[in-house]
Design a protein around this motif. Structure first.
Motif, PDB file in Angstrom:
ATOM      1  N   THR A 531       0.830  -1.207   0.000  1.00  0.00           N
ATOM      2  CA  THR A 531       0.000   0.000   0.000  1.00  0.00           C
ATOM      3  C   THR A 531       0.861   1.251   0.000  1.00  0.00           C
ATOM      4  N   THR A 532       1.913   1.231   0.814  1.00  0.00           N
ATOM      5  CA  THR A 532       2.820   2.381   0.843  1.00  0.00           C
ATOM      6  C   THR A 532       3.468   2.611  -0.510  1.00  0.00           C
ATOM      7  N   LEU A 533       3.848   1.529  -1.164  1.00  0.00           N
ATOM      8  CA  LEU A 533       4.464   1.643  -2.480  1.00  0.00           C
ATOM      9  C   LEU A 533       3.493   2.235  -3.494  1.00  0.00           C
ATOM     10  N   LEU A 534       2.250   1.821  -3.416  1.00  0.00           N
ATOM     11  CA  LEU A 534       1.243   2.357  -4.325  1.00  0.00           C
ATOM     12  C   LEU A 534       1.035   3.849  -4.082  1.00  0.00           C
ATOM     13  N   LEU A 535       0.991   4.260  -2.821  1.00  0.00           N
ATOM     14  CA  LEU A 535       0.823   5.677  -2.508  1.00  0.00           C
ATOM     15  C   LEU A 535       2.031   6.489  -2.961  1.00  0.00           C
ATOM     16  N   GLN A 536       3.207   5.881  -2.917  1.00  0.00           N
ATOM     17  CA  GLN A 536       4.395   6.579  -3.410  1.00  0.00           C
ATOM     18  C   GLN A 536       4.315   6.809  -4.908  1.00  0.00           C
ATOM     19  N   ARG A 537       3.703   5.879  -5.610  1.00  0.00           N
ATOM     20  CA  ARG A 537       3.565   6.051  -7.053  1.00  0.00           C
ATOM     21  C   ARG A 537       2.679   7.252  -7.403  1.00  0.00           C
ATOM     22  N   LEU A 538       1.826   7.658  -6.487  1.00  0.00           N
ATOM     23  CA  LEU A 538       1.005   8.846  -6.721  1.00  0.00           C
ATOM     24  C   LEU A 538       1.854  10.111  -6.812  1.00  0.00           C
ATOM     25  N   LYS A 539       3.062  10.064  -6.257  1.00  0.00           N
ATOM     26  CA  LYS A 539       3.952  11.224  -6.287  1.00  0.00           C
ATOM     27  C   LYS A 539       5.149  10.987  -7.194  1.00  0.00           C
ATOM     28  N   ASP A 540       5.026  10.017  -8.089  1.00  0.00           N
ATOM     29  CA  ASP A 540       6.128   9.707  -8.997  1.00  0.00           C
ATOM     30  C   ASP A 540       6.417  10.896  -9.899  1.00  0.00           C
ATOM     31  N   SER A 541       7.644  10.956 -10.381  1.00  0.00           N
ATOM     32  CA  SER A 541       8.037  12.073 -11.235  1.00  0.00           C
ATOM     33  C   SER A 541       7.427  11.987 -12.625  1.00  0.00           C
ATOM     34  N   LYS A 542       6.975  10.795 -13.035  1.00  0.00           N
ATOM     35  CA  LYS A 542       6.420  10.610 -14.371  1.00  0.00           C
ATOM     36  C   LYS A 542       4.900  10.732 -14.346  1.00  0.00           C
ATOM     37  N   THR A 543       4.387  11.444 -15.335  1.00  0.00           N
ATOM     38  CA  THR A 543       2.959  11.739 -15.384  1.00  0.00           C
ATOM     39  C   THR A 543       2.122  10.479 -15.539  1.00  0.00           C
ATOM     40  N   ASN A 544       2.519   9.599 -16.454  1.00  0.00           N
ATOM     41  CA  ASN A 544       1.697   8.413 -16.710  1.00  0.00           C
ATOM     42  C   ASN A 544       1.665   7.475 -15.514  1.00  0.00           C
ATOM     43  N   VAL A 545       2.743   7.463 -14.715  1.00  0.00           N
ATOM     44  CA  VAL A 545       2.753   6.620 -13.520  1.00  0.00           C
ATOM     45  C   VAL A 545       1.756   7.160 -12.501  1.00  0.00           C
ATOM     46  N   ARG A 546       1.733   8.461 -12.334  1.00  0.00           N
ATOM     47  CA  ARG A 546       0.792   9.048 -11.370  1.00  0.00           C
ATOM     48  C   ARG A 546      -0.652   8.801 -11.813  1.00  0.00           C
ATOM     49  N   LYS A 547      -0.923   8.919 -13.084  1.00  0.00           N
ATOM     50  CA  LYS A 547      -2.286   8.677 -13.570  1.00  0.00           C
ATOM     51  C   LYS A 547      -2.702   7.229 -13.342  1.00  0.00           C
ATOM     52  N   SER A 548      -1.814   6.315 -13.631  1.00  0.00           N
ATOM     53  CA  SER A 548      -2.141   4.898 -13.428  1.00  0.00           C
ATOM     54  C   SER A 548      -2.277   4.565 -11.945  1.00  0.00           C
ATOM     55  N   ALA A 549      -1.444   5.182 -11.116  1.00  0.00           N
ATOM     56  CA  ALA A 549      -1.558   4.950  -9.676  1.00  0.00           C
ATOM     57  C   ALA A 549      -2.892   5.466  -9.148  1.00  0.00           C
ATOM     58  N   LEU A 550      -3.361   6.570  -9.683  1.00  0.00           N
ATOM     59  CA  LEU A 550      -4.687   7.075  -9.306  1.00  0.00           C
ATOM     60  C   LEU A 550      -5.767   6.057  -9.644  1.00  0.00           C
ATOM     61  N   GLN A 551      -5.692   5.530 -10.846  1.00  0.00           N
ATOM     62  CA  GLN A 551      -6.679   4.534 -11.262  1.00  0.00           C
ATOM     63  C   GLN A 551      -6.637   3.303 -10.381  1.00  0.00           C
ATOM     64  N   ALA A 552      -5.426   2.862 -10.039  1.00  0.00           N
ATOM     65  CA  ALA A 552      -5.299   1.673  -9.187  1.00  0.00           C
ATOM     66  C   ALA A 552      -5.824   1.938  -7.786  1.00  0.00           C
ATOM     67  N   LEU A 553      -5.478   3.083  -7.221  1.00  0.00           N
ATOM     68  CA  LEU A 553      -5.918   3.385  -5.855  1.00  0.00           C
ATOM     69  C   LEU A 553      -7.435   3.485  -5.778  1.00  0.00           C
ATOM     70  N   VAL A 554      -8.040   4.135  -6.744  1.00  0.00           N
ATOM     71  CA  VAL A 554      -9.503   4.262  -6.740  1.00  0.00           C
ATOM     72  C   VAL A 554     -10.159   2.895  -6.872  1.00  0.00           C
ATOM     73  N   SER A 555      -9.602   2.043  -7.710  1.00  0.00           N
ATOM     74  CA  SER A 555     -10.171   0.705  -7.872  1.00  0.00           C
ATOM     75  C   SER A 555     -10.086  -0.082  -6.559  1.00  0.00           C
ATOM     76  N   LEU A 556      -8.959   0.036  -5.871  1.00  0.00           N
ATOM     77  CA  LEU A 556      -8.813  -0.667  -4.592  1.00  0.00           C
ATOM     78  C   LEU A 556      -9.777  -0.121  -3.550  1.00  0.00           C
ATOM     79  N   LEU A 557      -9.997   1.181  -3.560  1.00  0.00           N
ATOM     80  CA  LEU A 557     -10.929   1.773  -2.604  1.00  0.00           C
ATOM     81  C   LEU A 557     -12.375   1.406  -2.938  1.00  0.00           C
TER      82      LEU A 557
END
Length: 1401
Positions: A531-557
């Motif tokens: 979970t911590t790793l996934l939340l870290q991806r929300l602050k990744d330097s790459k735009t597409n990683v942050r967008k995908s992490a948003l999608q993953a986090l919302v799906s998990l929630l």
């Protein structure tokens, strides 16, 4: 005799024998001209003559079951001989037609005749006895078979000349001499230009092609190609091209067809022909299947594979996709029919589909679907073997392989899960569960080195929960659940795992490094770590990683995989303010999806509001529109008429829940909400019907939300039904328990509809308001709203009349407040018996009223408020009637009043100052002094607000006290530091305050604030608010930062600000203990420099800092040495290097894009040219400006024996890394320094090599066997120690030593140290025996001794050569770096005793 009559139109007796001999001698490769008369006669032949001859010959083919026909077929050659018809002449004339129609400039009739002639030849060839009568000729057979490709106009309806020009352009320089040819070529081009094909023409050619393909199939029924492999190969390629000939209506049935005349389309006959070629009649079935699958590979990949070069992608269309689907079904049909014979080739086909896939997403999606359909034909054992191979492919160095492996996994997850018991090989059973696919091939990929792969892995993980499979959902839950997960920390290993890893170094294992996994192993880390790793991806330097992490986090929630905590929701809301526009849009979409899925969760509602509302003020219009659309959908469109008997559905209840949140927990978002109403009003959203519907909700349980909405909408709405609003007002006045928020909104509505009220109603409301205010029982918010409503009720164009009204009623309230303050202050026991709440309300009322009627506030009132902060009550007693000039005041004195009272007194005093300039001049020194020495946090916080507000109105007066306000940036209280930062940023934005004095450097200190939130807020203010206004701000102050933070004041220009000693000490970062903070600030500034600013600042440091020490303008004492060391350390920072030189060119290392478009290549070329030019400019500036100073400084530092000399050499070592071969050129004036720099560079290089070699030789000290279990921490994909040895084309990547170090920690080491030293090799390479290649193909699984390849010797099919690629490369023989596979590096160390013995000898 029918046959002879049908042959007359060919004029065989008129054809010269010499011409016939010439045609046969030319091997049918060129068209020999006939006599003009004969050519004209042949050209005049129509289609019917050919068809008659075709029907006549068809009776002799022997394909019918009549005995008489069989007998007749034995006599056809005799009939031709009896009638003196030369077979040789017949074949020559038919070839004349064939070659004529093959020409590019052939007209419709020539093409049709050519196709008919080819059909006649093939039909003749199929008659028994044709070979004996010398009808067969391999060249003519191939020409006739492939004639459809030449006769069918590929660009029908277009000029043929365009094709010629297009092809000439692709061939480059070789096409130019052809354009300078004779006039004949020019005439041909003119003819091509006028060549068109109508619909009727195309239909004629199509029918002729259909007949030709049908004849080819007839030929295959009677004419075996077993001894003619080249013809079989040509037929396979011809049929594969014909699959695209025309669209097929309906579903194709690949079952055996007895009568080929029932086939109605060319592609259908082509599939039938491919199936026929796989029969034993036409050669070895394995070889035939290999050829057919090879050709169908590119049909499935939707590529065009020419004779040479790399396959090119086809333009996707419905016809291409339909042909691909038919090819997949055809492969499945072949596998069903041939079973075990076709399964090995199905493995190869699947592997090549995966390996040759391109990066384009639409091709990957279709390719993954094809893999899914083909794997459904496999048994569980074969399927598990393919998953194992796919798992290895997911670790390949090519990024597209890793991407496509995840696409395949997503398709496989949609299929029913196979049971481990169905697998015959127990070692492969662990690859069957969906849990393995999710945890090992999806979630583990988020550790990949490529941001593209990371983002795709997270997107796929989010999609998994949308699948209807319970096992998939359970597997995802296991990744993030707190129980049932095993990691490397368990410290367990099994004997089976050790054995499997040891056996992987033999040839019989799969070519990629595989991991044998037991059924009890888990491939995930601890749930909390995941979970911590996934939340870290929300602050990744790459735009597409942050967008995908948003999608993953919302799906998990949404699916309750992770808890719906406020921390997780706050991360989502924060992304709505992401720097990237696309991420902000994605975050808004994700927040909306989550709210729709969880409409009753109050935390989700609050998070949605905090994400969407600020987006209404976004700088990007598209983000504003998306936020406005979300509000319109969930709030505005849900306002319907209210009825007590009607139950609110989920969507309507959500609307009012959101509005109620805005009334209470999210009041701070109200200004953003007002922006939405401004836009909606321009769109005429607030009709009279809408307002009526809204008012109907004011009597419901959610009335406060309705009044909030009404207070915003009434500003721009048409005339309202005032009766219901006044009724609500009367109820509120008579009520004793009125809600504070609702009261404020009702007062706002009354003020906005005041223009529509009559005078009597206004007077009544004014009377009610005054009676309310005189009670001093109202909440502070209601007092402010009531006074504002008073102003709106009597506002008119006549300003004097309005002011007179305000003075009349305001004086009453001021008198009451003054009387109450007097009773408290003048009474000896007033402070002891003080009603704190009542005092606060009087002060607040006084402050609010004074803003509207400043003339009614007298000197006595001001002094009374001042007395709440000081002890001047005795002087007040002496001045009951006539007050002298305002009393001088040095600072606030301590008194017995509560802190809250004094804080409100300060605010009230500030409001009084806003209307009286003389009060500002008197109290500003007091405010400034209190900021410095005061102890009351609330009072000092309010003073910051007051002084900044006064700065807006009295800028010149307050400007002198800006240093006092900025000193609060280092206050002991975090709330004051935050308040000061916000207020000063607002003033700087509006230019009320300039970057003068030490203000900039004090802002910089906030970057290292001990409270992370304040430091982050400062970074936001600097980058997104202030730097955009002044892009040169950072570079202008950078050099002075060095002097300021080190408290160095000996320079003639820098750090000469007027500061007190306490302020200097407060903002000083001098000393070793603050070094990290100083360099954190330096790095922050440099990261946001442009390359031009970096170049200028480097030269400026040399001229203004280094030159001062060389010229001895600055003393080289202890402080000077510290300054010099600091300067060299700054110059050595990687952030100081120009990005044009240090940035990687174009594509990241380790990412090989499959499709390189011209724009990317041009960008890379431009970057390379720019790097070269910039490097030369920087080199010249370094030689001219810096090198002389460095040489002089080195001499000076050596004389002084200064410790800064070490930092100077370090700076040189770092700088010269880019100019390793030019050291002598740079330091030609100082040979000693040149030698020292060269020695330092060599030493640094040796140290790096030593570190790398030590990393590769890590051996457990205790000799215990580490666990063989695998987790995400064990082998992060970001450091993959894997070799692409499955296919011959890719080369092995350079060794990654960190990867090796991580991989070796999980290796099995329960063997002797000597054996360990021998078998430790770099990259975990698999060394194959020398002759192993000839046993079987590289990429094929175990089983079967046949060479299962698409080419000779190797399964990679990029090569068109007939020899094996494996023998030309050393891909299979992976050797360690520097040949260290067999032994460890020998240290170059000799014993002193050995040296003595050598000397004696």
């Amino acid at each position: 005799m029918e046959l002879i009559a049908a042959l007359k139109f060919l004029k065989l007796h008129q054809v010269p024998e010499a011409w016939v001999d010439a045609v046969w001698d030319s091997e049918f490769t060129e068209r020999k001209p006939l006599d003009n008369t004969i050519e004209e006669q042949l050209a005049a032949i129509g289609d019917e003559a050919f068809r008659d001859l075709f029907d006549c010959l068809l009776t002799y083919t022997g394909d019918r079951q009549s005995v008489s026909r069989v007998v007749a077929s034995q006599n056809i050659w005799a009939i031709l001989v009896e009638n003196r018809v030369s077979v040789k002449s017949l074949v020559a004339v038919l070839s004349f037609f064939v070659l004529t129609g093959k020409d590019k400039v052939a007209d419709t009739q020539q093409r049709v005749s050519s196709l008919h002639a080819a059909s006649l030849y093939l039909l003749l060839l199929g008659i028994p006895g044709s070979i004996a009568n010398k009808v067969f000729h391999e060249v003519l057979l191939d020409t006739c078979s492939d004639l459809s490709a030449h006769c069918w106009p590929h660009n029908s309806g277009k000029k043929r000349k365009r094709d010629g020009l297009k092809s000439s352009q692709t061939e480059g320089k070789r096409s130019k001499p052809q354009q300078k040819g004779t006039q004949d070529i020019e005439v041909d081009e003119e003819e091509e230009e006028e060549l068109y094909f109508s619909g009727v023409d195309l239909l004629k050619i199509r029918d002729a092609v259909f007949l030709l393909v049908q004849t080819i199939i007839r030929l295959l029924q009677t004419f075996p190609l077993k001894d003619r492999p080249q013809s079989a190969i040509n037929c396979t390629q011809i049929f594969s091209k014909l699959l695209y000939f025309e669209p097929v209506l309906g579903h194709l049935n690949f079952a055996a067809v007895q009568d080929i005349t029932k086939l109605r389309s060319v592609p259908e006959m082509a599939f039938y022909g491919l199936q026929f070629l796989c029969s034993p009649k036409h050669g070895n079935q394995r070889e035939s299947l290999q050829r057919v699958f090879h050709c169908l590979l590119y049909v499935i990949l939707m590529m065009n594979k020419g004779n040479r070069g790399k396959p090119s992608l086809l333009v996707l269309s419905q016809a291409i996709l339909s042909t691909r689907d038919q090819a997949i079904h055809f492969v499945c049909h072949l596998v069903d029919e041939l079973k075990q014979l076709a399964l090995p080739f199905l493995h190869i086909l699947l592997q090549h589909i995966c390996f040759q896939m391109v990066e384009k997403s639409e091709f990957r999606i279709h390719g993954a679907q094809a893999v899914g359909m083909l794997t459904s034909e496999m048994t569980s054992t074969d399927y598990a073997g393919f998953i194992k191979w796919l798992f290895n492919l997911s670790r390949h160095s090519k990024m597209v392989c890793r991407l496509f492996s995840m696409d395949v996994v997503m398709v496989l997850l949609e299929q029913p899960e196979r049971k481990p018991g169905e697998c015959k090989d127990p070692d492969l059973a662990c690859f069957l569960p969906h849990k393995f696919l999710i945890q090992s091939m999806l979630f583990a990929q988020q550790m990949d080195e490529s941001p593209t792969v990371q983002g795709h892995a997270l997107s796929c993980l989010a999609q998994c929960l949308e699948l209807p499979s319970l096992n998939v959902t359970r597997a995802v839950h296991n990744l993030f659940s707190a129980t049932g997960t095993q990691t490397l920390l368990d410290g367990e290993t099994t004997e089976g795992n050790v054995t499997s890893q040891q056996t992987q170094k033999t040839y019989n294992s799969l070519p990629f490094r595989t991991l044998e996994i037991s059924t009890t192993q888990s491939f995930g880390c601890d749930a909390r770590e995941n979970t911590t790793l996934l939340l870290q991806r929300l602050k990744d330097s790459k735009t597409n990683v942050r967008k995908s992490a948003l999608q993953a986090l919302v799906s998990l929630l949404k699916h309750s995989v992770i808890p719906m905590s406020w921390e997780n929701l706050a991360m989502l809301s924060e992304r709505c303010r992401d720097p990237a526009v696309s991420v902000r849009k994605k975050a808004l979409q994700c927040m909306g999806d989550l709210l729709v899925a969880k409409p009753e969760c109050s935390m989700v509602q609050k998070a949605w509001l905090q994400g969407v509302m600020p987006a209404l003020a976004d700088s990007e219009n598209s983000v504003q529109d998306k936020a406005l659309e979300a509000l319109d959908q969930l709030v505005l469109s849900q306002v319907k008429p209210y009825s007590t008997s009607c139950h609110l559905d989920v969507s309507k209840k959500l609307t009012w829940d959101l509005l109620c949140l805005l009334c209470h927990k999210c009041k701070n978002l109200s200004p953003y909400f007002s922006r939405a109403f401004t836009i909606w009003s321009k769109q005429d959203k607030f009709t009279s019907t809408f307002i009526t519907n809204l008012i109907s909700h004011t009597k419901a349980d959610h009335a406060e939300g309705a009044w909030l909405f009404l207070s915003k909408a009434v500003v721009s709405s048409p005339r309202l039904p005032c009766g219901k609003i006044l009724e609500a007002w009367d109820n509120m006045v008579s009520s004793k328990d009125a809600n504070v928020t609702t009261c404020c909104h009702i007062l706002s509505v009354i003020g906005n509809i005041a223009a529509y009220l009559n005078d009597d109603t206004k007077d009544r409301i004014v009377e009610d308001l005054m009676s309310w205010l005189k009670t001093f029982n109202l909440a502070l918010e209601v007092i402010s709203a009531a006074v504002e409503t008073l102003y709106h009720l009597r506002r008119s164009d006549d300003i004097k009349q309005t002011q007179a009204f305000l003075n009349q009623h305001g004086s009453e309230l001021v008198s009451l407040c003054e009387g109450y303050l007097t009773s408290v202050i003048m009474n000896e026991k007033g402070a002891q018996n003080l009603n704190e709440e009542l005092m606060v309300k009087h002060l607040h009322t006084l402050g609010v009223v004074s803003l509207h009627c400043p003339a009614e506030v007298g000197k006595r009132t001001v002094l009374l408020v001042e007395s709440l902060l000081t002890v001047h009550s005795d002087k007040l007693a002496e001045c009951q009637r006539e007050l002298p000039a305002l009393l001088p005041l040095s600072q606030f004195k301590e008194n017995a009043l509560p802190c809250r009272v004094k804080a409100h007194a300060v605010i009230t005093l500030g409001k009084l100052c806003l209307q009286h300039e003389e009060l500002v001049q008197k109290y500003l020194p007091v405010f400034a002094r209190e900021l410095e020495v005061g102890t009351d946090v609330a009072v000092r916080n309010n003073l910051v607000v007051i002084m900044c507000d006064l700065c807006v109105r009295y800028t010149t007066i307050v400007d002198h006290y800006i240093p006092n306000i900025s000193a609060c940036l280092r206050d002991n209280e975090a709330v004051i530091r935050e308040q000061s930062l916000i207020m000063l940023t607002n003033l700087l934005q509006e230019d009320f305050v300039k970057w003068k004095g030490s203000l900039f450097f004090r802002f910089m200190v906030v970057l290292v604030d001990p409270v992370p939130f304040i430091a982050s807020l400062c970074e936001y203010c600097l980058l997104h608010l202030l730097l955009k206004k002044n892009p040169e701000m950072f570079s202008q102050h950078f050099i002075e930062c060095i002097f300021f933070f080190n408290s160095y004041t000996k320079h003639k220009s820098y750090n000469k600000f007027p500061q007190s000693e306490s302020e200097k000490l407060q903002f000083s970062l001098k000393g070793v203990q603050y070094r990290e903070k100083r360099f954190q600030i330096y790095r922050f500034l440099l990261e946001h420099f442009t390359d031009a600013q970096r170049f200028q600042i480097t030269n400026k440091i040399s001229q203004t800092v280094l030159a001062c020490f060389v010229d001895e303008e600055l003393p080289l004492d202890a402080d000077g040495a510290v300054m010099l060391s600091e300067t060299f350390n700054i110059l050595s920072l990687k952030e100081m290097k120009l990005q044009a030189i240090s940035a990687p060119p174009g594509i990241m290392a380790g990412e090989e894009t499959e499709e390189e478009n011209m724009a990317t290549m041009a960008k890379v070329a431009l970057q390379a040219a720019q790097k070269k030019v910039v490097s030369q400019v920087q080199k010249k500036a370094f030689i001219e400006n810096t090198v002389p100073l460095i040489i002089s400084l080195k001499i000076l530092l050596e004389q002084k024996r200064s410790p800064a000399l070490r930092d100077l050499m370090t700076y040189l070592q770092v700088t010269m890394q880019d100019y390793r071969n030019e050291v002598r050129e740079f330091f030609s004036g100082d040979e000693q320094l040149m030698a020292e720099v060269e020695f330092a560079l060599r030493t640094a290089e040796k140290e790096r090599e030593m570190e790398q070699q030590m990393d590769t030789c890590t051996v457990p000290v205790d000799g215990k066997t580490p666990t063989a279990q695998v987790s995400v921490q064990d082998y992060p994909i970001r450091c993959r120690p894997l070799l692409p040895v499955s296919f011959a084309t890719p080369q092995p990547p350079p060794p990654n030593y960190l990867s090796l170090r991580l991989s070796q920690t999980v290796r099995c080491t329960n063997r002797s140290r000597k054996e360990e030293h021998v078998k430790l090799i770099i990259l975990e390479g698999t060394v194959f025996p020398q002759g192993g290649v000839n046993d079987r193909a590289i990429s094929t699984p175990k089983g079967g001794s046949v060479n299962l390849t698409f080419d000779e010797g190797v399964s990679a099919i990029f090569s068109d050569q007939g020899t094996s690629l494996v023998r030309e490369t050393d891909v299979l023989h992976v050797q360690p770096n520097e040949q260290q596979a067999s032994r460890l590096r020998q240290w170059n160390v000799q014993s002193p005793l050995c040296k003595k013995k050598i000397k004696k000898i």
